[in-house]
Motif scaffolding. Structure first.
Motif, PDB file in Angstrom:
ATOM      1  N   PRO A 152     114.377 -10.177  99.585  1.00 31.80           N
ATOM      2  CA  PRO A 152     113.159  -9.471 100.007  1.00 31.80           C
ATOM      3  C   PRO A 152     113.510  -8.226 100.810  1.00 31.80           C
ATOM      4  O   PRO A 152     114.443  -8.222 101.608  1.00 31.80           O
ATOM      5  CB  PRO A 152     112.423 -10.512 100.856  1.00 31.80           C
ATOM      6  CG  PRO A 152     113.453 -11.508 101.261  1.00 31.80           C
ATOM      7  CD  PRO A 152     114.459 -11.530 100.159  1.00 31.80           C
ATOM      8  N   GLY A 153     112.759  -7.157 100.572  1.00 29.19           N
ATOM      9  CA  GLY A 153     112.999  -5.900 101.269  1.00 29.19           C
ATOM     10  C   GLY A 153     113.980  -4.987 100.581  1.00 29.19           C
ATOM     11  O   GLY A 153     114.101  -3.817 100.942  1.00 29.19           O
ATOM     12  N   VAL A 154     114.701  -5.502  99.568  1.00 27.06           N
ATOM     13  CA  VAL A 154     115.659  -4.707  98.793  1.00 27.06           C
ATOM     14  C   VAL A 154     115.128  -4.612  97.367  1.00 27.06           C
ATOM     15  O   VAL A 154     114.997  -5.636  96.693  1.00 27.06           O
ATOM     16  CB  VAL A 154     117.061  -5.333  98.801  1.00 27.06           C
ATOM     17  CG1 VAL A 154     118.049  -4.431  98.081  1.00 27.06           C
ATOM     18  CG2 VAL A 154     117.517  -5.598 100.226  1.00 27.06           C
ATOM     19  N   LYS A 155     114.847  -3.399  96.904  1.00 28.86           N
ATOM     20  CA  LYS A 155     114.212  -3.230  95.605  1.00 28.86           C
ATOM     21  C   LYS A 155     115.073  -2.348  94.711  1.00 28.86           C
ATOM     22  O   LYS A 155     115.525  -1.285  95.131  1.00 28.86           O
ATOM     23  CB  LYS A 155     112.823  -2.591  95.762  1.00 28.86           C
ATOM     24  CG  LYS A 155     111.884  -3.383  96.662  1.00 28.86           C
ATOM     25  CD  LYS A 155     110.539  -2.711  96.785  1.00 28.86           C
ATOM     26  CE  LYS A 155     109.610  -3.494  97.715  1.00 28.86           C
ATOM     27  NZ  LYS A 155     108.278  -2.892  97.812  1.00 28.86           N
ATOM     28  N   SER A 165     116.359   0.605  96.891  1.00 27.33           N
ATOM     29  CA  SER A 165     115.607   1.054  98.059  1.00 27.33           C
ATOM     30  C   SER A 165     115.481  -0.103  99.031  1.00 27.33           C
ATOM     31  O   SER A 165     115.257  -1.246  98.625  1.00 27.33           O
ATOM     32  CB  SER A 165     114.221   1.545  97.611  1.00 27.33           C
ATOM     33  OG  SER A 165     113.359   1.688  98.711  1.00 27.33           O
ATOM     34  N   VAL A 166     115.644   0.173 100.321  1.00 23.57           N
ATOM     35  CA  VAL A 166     115.538  -0.864 101.347  1.00 23.57           C
ATOM     36  C   VAL A 166     114.428  -0.486 102.321  1.00 23.57           C
ATOM     37  O   VAL A 166     114.448   0.595 102.912  1.00 23.57           O
ATOM     38  CB  VAL A 166     116.868  -1.033 102.106  1.00 23.57           C
ATOM     39  CG1 VAL A 166     116.723  -2.053 103.237  1.00 23.57           C
ATOM     40  CG2 VAL A 166     117.971  -1.461 101.150  1.00 23.57           C
ATOM     41  N   ARG A 167     113.451  -1.355 102.414  1.00 20.87           N
ATOM     42  CA  ARG A 167     112.329  -1.187 103.336  1.00 20.87           C
ATOM     43  C   ARG A 167     111.711   0.211 103.242  1.00 20.87           C
ATOM     44  O   ARG A 167     111.508   0.887 104.248  1.00 20.87           O
ATOM     45  CB  ARG A 167     112.746  -1.515 104.773  1.00 20.87           C
ATOM     46  CG  ARG A 167     113.017  -3.001 104.965  1.00 20.87           C
ATOM     47  CD  ARG A 167     113.263  -3.401 106.404  1.00 20.87           C
ATOM     48  NE  ARG A 167     113.298  -4.860 106.536  1.00 20.87           N
ATOM     49  CZ  ARG A 167     113.526  -5.518 107.659  1.00 20.87           C
ATOM     50  NH1 ARG A 167     113.757  -4.834 108.777  1.00 20.87           N
ATOM     51  NH2 ARG A 167     113.528  -6.829 107.700  1.00 20.87           N
ATOM     52  N   THR A 621     107.972  -9.777  99.026  1.00 23.55           N
ATOM     53  CA  THR A 621     107.773  -8.631  99.911  1.00 23.55           C
ATOM     54  C   THR A 621     106.420  -7.999  99.636  1.00 23.55           C
ATOM     55  O   THR A 621     106.080  -7.711  98.481  1.00 23.55           O
ATOM     56  CB  THR A 621     108.856  -7.565  99.696  1.00 23.55           C
ATOM     57  OG1 THR A 621     110.150  -8.157  99.839  1.00 23.55           O
ATOM     58  CG2 THR A 621     108.710  -6.429 100.705  1.00 23.55           C
ATOM     59  N   LEU A 622     105.649  -7.818 100.692  1.00 23.65           N
ATOM     60  CA  LEU A 622     104.399  -7.057 100.641  1.00 23.65           C
ATOM     61  C   LEU A 622     104.624  -5.821 101.505  1.00 23.65           C
ATOM     62  O   LEU A 622     104.854  -5.937 102.708  1.00 23.65           O
ATOM     63  CB  LEU A 622     103.235  -7.880 101.184  1.00 23.65           C
ATOM     64  CG  LEU A 622     101.882  -7.162 101.308  1.00 23.65           C
ATOM     65  CD1 LEU A 622     101.366  -6.730  99.947  1.00 23.65           C
ATOM     66  CD2 LEU A 622     100.867  -8.054 102.020  1.00 23.65           C
ATOM     67  N   SER A 623     104.596  -4.625 100.905  1.00 25.11           N
ATOM     68  CA  SER A 623     105.023  -3.449 101.646  1.00 25.11           C
ATOM     69  C   SER A 623     104.282  -2.203 101.186  1.00 25.11           C
ATOM     70  O   SER A 623     103.620  -2.183 100.141  1.00 25.11           O
ATOM     71  CB  SER A 623     106.535  -3.237 101.473  1.00 25.11           C
ATOM     72  OG  SER A 623     106.842  -3.009 100.111  1.00 25.11           O
ATOM     73  N   LYS A 624     104.470  -1.144 101.975  1.00 24.60           N
ATOM     74  CA  LYS A 624     103.915   0.173 101.661  1.00 24.60           C
ATOM     75  C   LYS A 624     104.885   1.237 102.144  1.00 24.60           C
ATOM     76  O   LYS A 624     105.451   1.130 103.237  1.00 24.60           O
ATOM     77  CB  LYS A 624     102.564   0.357 102.359  1.00 24.60           C
ATOM     78  CG  LYS A 624     101.749   1.540 101.830  1.00 24.60           C
ATOM     79  CD  LYS A 624     101.299   1.310 100.410  1.00 24.60           C
ATOM     80  CE  LYS A 624     100.514   2.504  99.869  1.00 24.60           C
ATOM     81  NZ  LYS A 624     100.214   2.337  98.438  1.00 24.60           N
ATOM     82  N   SER A 625     105.098   2.268 101.312  1.00 26.75           N
ATOM     83  CA  SER A 625     105.972   3.385 101.675  1.00 26.75           C
ATOM     84  C   SER A 625     105.267   4.679 101.286  1.00 26.75           C
ATOM     85  O   SER A 625     104.932   4.877 100.106  1.00 26.75           O
ATOM     86  CB  SER A 625     107.325   3.273 100.959  1.00 26.75           C
ATOM     87  OG  SER A 625     108.184   4.335 101.316  1.00 26.75           O
TER      88      SER A 625
END
Length: 773
Positions: A152-155, A165-167, A621-625
């Protein structure tokens, strides 16, 4: 009064020192002599007193005089304990035998079963290479980078890409170290393989959050990869034969118990299959990569040990008059020195180079495009442990960097002109100090401060620009002139509080600065992407990250582990191209750049099953960039290219019988953010597309299921030769995940546009034969 207190403290210090002694030593594999990085050392009579072996297997503990049981343990090895009476400082070396609680599962693990609870640092995960061998991957090649992207957090940057991409960070915001040497392009065959041959790798640690102060130069993460030292007991080898690549490794003692070596090589042979083609153009095509890892170490005496490691890899592609090659070279020379039982030193001289070349040759054309980035790095690190509850790390480094961005040389008869040499030089420096402190049995702190400096050096012409990209002034600097210097303070803080023996809360903060910038027109890394340094106009990128997490071990002996982390990251001085930028060899790149800010935030969940016949993990991972530039989307926030709100990975291994194990991975995620055309217009008799807001659209969601099976006979006592078979199917469901989507005019109707999707892999079976002797 303060002076009296200070004199009193100094006068008492010798008396206190006499009541404490230091036990130190190394922890190694009994069979091979390999250093066991991160092995745990505990004093059983002193609850809460313990430490971990450093990257070179060295540990040190300072305790009161007395008789103690010193216990050492490491994942997959038998625990060893010794009863010792300490009346003075003593050297105590351990050699652990594999066995005990052998882990046959594929699992991302910390340095010990309780590491994610007991350590202050959050956002840290490790891969054990023995435990990832069964994860099904493309073409059956074990790949530590591909496996790391299941965290999680590493895409991953996309199908068939080694960029990641990390975080919410860009692909260039990850520092990838191979035995301390930076690797600038960690991919082979345009991203289908990573540069790292798993036969040469001992372990991998990724820092996603507040990285320790000894690391710097990137905003998002550090991927610290250590190569094996080599077997210092006996000569043996290993290798594998796959459908597309084969590999071979050889290791053994230089002098038994004192030094060892390791040599590994790997090569693909797709070009050999092409030679069987009846098409003359395809028959002469070149398409392969190779890599070579070497390492040697030698113990000069009890307090000095010398290491050398190197990597050489290259990709070669060509067809007809077109040819391309790119590759990495690294070399690291290290000296470990033990000043005292409490003060450890590591001195490193590091060389790293990445270059690529494109050649166009024909009867009337002879054009070469060459680019490179080269580092010379001198680094000094110290580790001082005055007591069992405290460790200080401090040091400094200097990097002299040369960048040649896309220089063109052409023959006089060519249609294109040669370009001037725009090679630039810079000096990047840093000094740091960090303090790990176990304040109480439940409370741990890690604090650090890093001072980073960057100086752009002559020779060359450097310009300043107005907001529209027009040159305001240009100045010539002579060789060795300091064009511009930047200094940045980077504080780091991590703290953990154990709510119970198996539960902890952690918080962290870190600031990072970055002075090397990658300019790319896609979310995935490409060999031809352009590196530029910080300059008069390009400021150091900055990132501030806050994170917090909940960590818990569940079940008997930590059978399960659960972690939940949240983070928020502020990004400054982010770089992007202006809308409608068209790059050419004569383009002044800095005139096309915009500078803005970014933000990234999210929640990472990880549940792991560590023991039993079925093992593995589930990560979500639930995220936004997002990014914001005044001249893009009218200044509104927009999605970063790597923004993928939802990302799910499931990994499992089931031990069916002592000989057969089954494995599988399932991944699903939101598609990358992209910009689609929203209309058409006529200009100078040509039809052109009108594009919408930057990154306002998305590729279709991504989904893939991989399955694998491994057959391995238990090794017979007294027999050195051992083999296994690995079978896998990549993308079992045959889903056509989009690699790219392009838009073209419908051939018979110029008023209409059609979208064409390109998918790389529908279903790829593979088989690999592995052996060791």
């Amino acid at each position: 009064m303060p002076a009296i207190c200070l004199l009193t403290a100094l006068s008492l210090q010798p008396a206190q020192a006499q009541t404490r002694v230091t036990v130190s030593g190394t922890i190694k594999d009994l069979k091979t002599g390999e250093d066991l990085t991160g092995a745990t050392v505990r004093i059983l009579e002193l609850p809460g007193v313990g430490t971990g072996a450093n990257a070179y297997g060295f540990f040190t503990l300072t305790v009161p005089v007395g008789t103690y049981t010193v216990e050492t343990s490491f994942v997959g090895y038998q625990t060893q304990a010794r009863k010792v009476t300490l009346t003075s400082s003593q050297r105590l070396d351990f050699k652990l035998s594999s066995g005990g609680q052998e882990l046959t599962e594929v699992v991302v693990t910390g340095r010990s079963s309780q590491a994610n609870v007991s350590k202050a640092q959050a956002g840290v995960e490790s891969l054990d290479l023995k435990q990832v061998a069964k994860v099904p991957v493309l073409f059956g090649e074990k790949d530590v980078i591909k496996t790391m992207t299941l965290l999680p957090g590493v895409k991953t940057a996309g199908e068939g890409s080694s960029g990641f991409s990390v975080r919410g960070g860009n692909v260039d915001q990850n520092l990838i170290l191979l035995d301390e040497a930076p690797v600038y392009n960690a991919s082979h065959l345009l991203g289908f393989f990573s540069t790292f041959n798993s036969d040469a790798i001992k372990d991998l640690t990724v820092y996603k959050g507040g990285m320790p102060a000894q690391y710097g130069g990137r905003l998002s993460s550090v991927v610290d990869i250590k190569m094996k030292d080599g077997d210092n007991q006996q000569l043996h080898g290993s290798g594998g034969l796959g459908l597309i690549a084969s590999r071979l490794a050889l290791e053994g003692p230089i002098v038994k118990d004192k030094g060892s070596f390791l040599v590994t090589g790997r090569r693909t042979y797709a070009d050999l299959f092409l030679k069987a083609s009846s098409n003359e153009t395809t028959k002469d095509a070149r398409l392969y990569f190779y890599d070579l890892n070497v390492k040697a170490n030698y113990r000069l005496n009890e307090r000095n040990r010398l290491y050398f490691s190197g990597y050489l890899g290259e990709d070669v592609m060509g067809i007809s008059a077109f040819g391309s090659n790119y590759g990495n070279q690294t070399a690291t020379l290290r000296l470990n020195h033990l000043f005292t039982d409490q003060l450890f030193s590591n001195t490193s001289l590091i060389y790293s180079k990445y270059d690529f070349g494109i050649r166009l040759t024909s009867s009337d054309q002879d054009i070469n495009i060459d680019s490179k980035i080269q580092d010379w790095n001198l680094k000094q690190d110290f580790e001082y442990s005055p007591s069992a509850s405290q460790t200080f790390r401090f040091g400094a480094q200097g990097i002299y960097r040369t960048i040649t961005p896309g220089r063109i040389s052409a023959a006089a008869t060519a249609d294109i002109n040669s370009t001037p040499d725009k090679t630039n030089h810079s000096l990047e420096t840093a000094a740091y100090v960090s303090h790990e402190w176990k304040a109480t049995e439940k409370l741990d702190f890690t604090t650090g401060l890093r001072l980073s400096g960057f100086s752009l050096l002559g020779q060359g012409n450097y310009s300043t620009y107005d907001p529209a990209g027009k040159v305001l002034a240009s100045t010539h600097y002579a060789t060795g002139d300091f064009v511009k210097t930047y200094l940045r303070l980077e504080p780091r803080l991590a703290a953990s509080y154990q709510l119970a023996e198996n539960t902890a809360l952690k918080v962290g903060y870190a600031r990072n600065a970055q002075n090397l910038h990658l300019l790319s027109t896609s979310a995935a890394s490409s060999p031809t992407d352009l590196y530029i340094p910080t300059s008069l106009n390009v400021k150091p990128e900055l990132a501030d990250q806050l994170s917090a997490g909940y960590f818990r071990q569940l079940g008997p002996n930590g059978a399960y582990s659960l972690s939940a982390e949240v983070y928020y990251k502020w990004l400054q001085n982010q770089i992007d191209y202006r809308d409608n930028t068209r790059l050419s060899p004569s383009t002044d790149v800095e005139s096309t750049l915009l500078y803005g800010k970014g933000r990234a935030y999210g929640v990472e969940l990880l549940l792991k099953k560590n023991t039993g016949r079925l093992t593995g993990w589930v990560g979500y991972t639930l995220s936004k960039s997002e990014r914001q530039f005044t001249a893009i989307n009218s200044g509104a926030w927009f999605n970063a290219r790597q923004d993928r709100p939802h990302d799910l990975s499931v990994v499992g291994v089931y031990e069916l019988t002592p000989k057969w194990s089954l494995s599988g991975t399932f991944v699903a995620s939101t598609g990358n953010a992209v910009t689609y055309p929203v209309g058409k217009y006529q200009a100078l008799g040509q039809t052109a597309s009108l594009y919408g807001l930057r990154n306002a659209d998305r590729l279709p969601y991504y989904q893939r299921l991989d399955l694998g099976a491994t057959f391995e006979k238990p090794q017979q006592p007294g027999k050195r030769f051992h083999h296994s078979w690995n079978f896998s199917i990549y993308n079992v469901l045959g889903r056509q995940n989009p690699y790219t989507i392009t838009f073209e005019t419908v051939p018979d109707d110029a008023t209409r546009t059609q979208a064409l999707q390109t998918a790389l892999f529908r279903m790829i079976p593979s088989a690999t034969y592995n052996f060791n002797f």
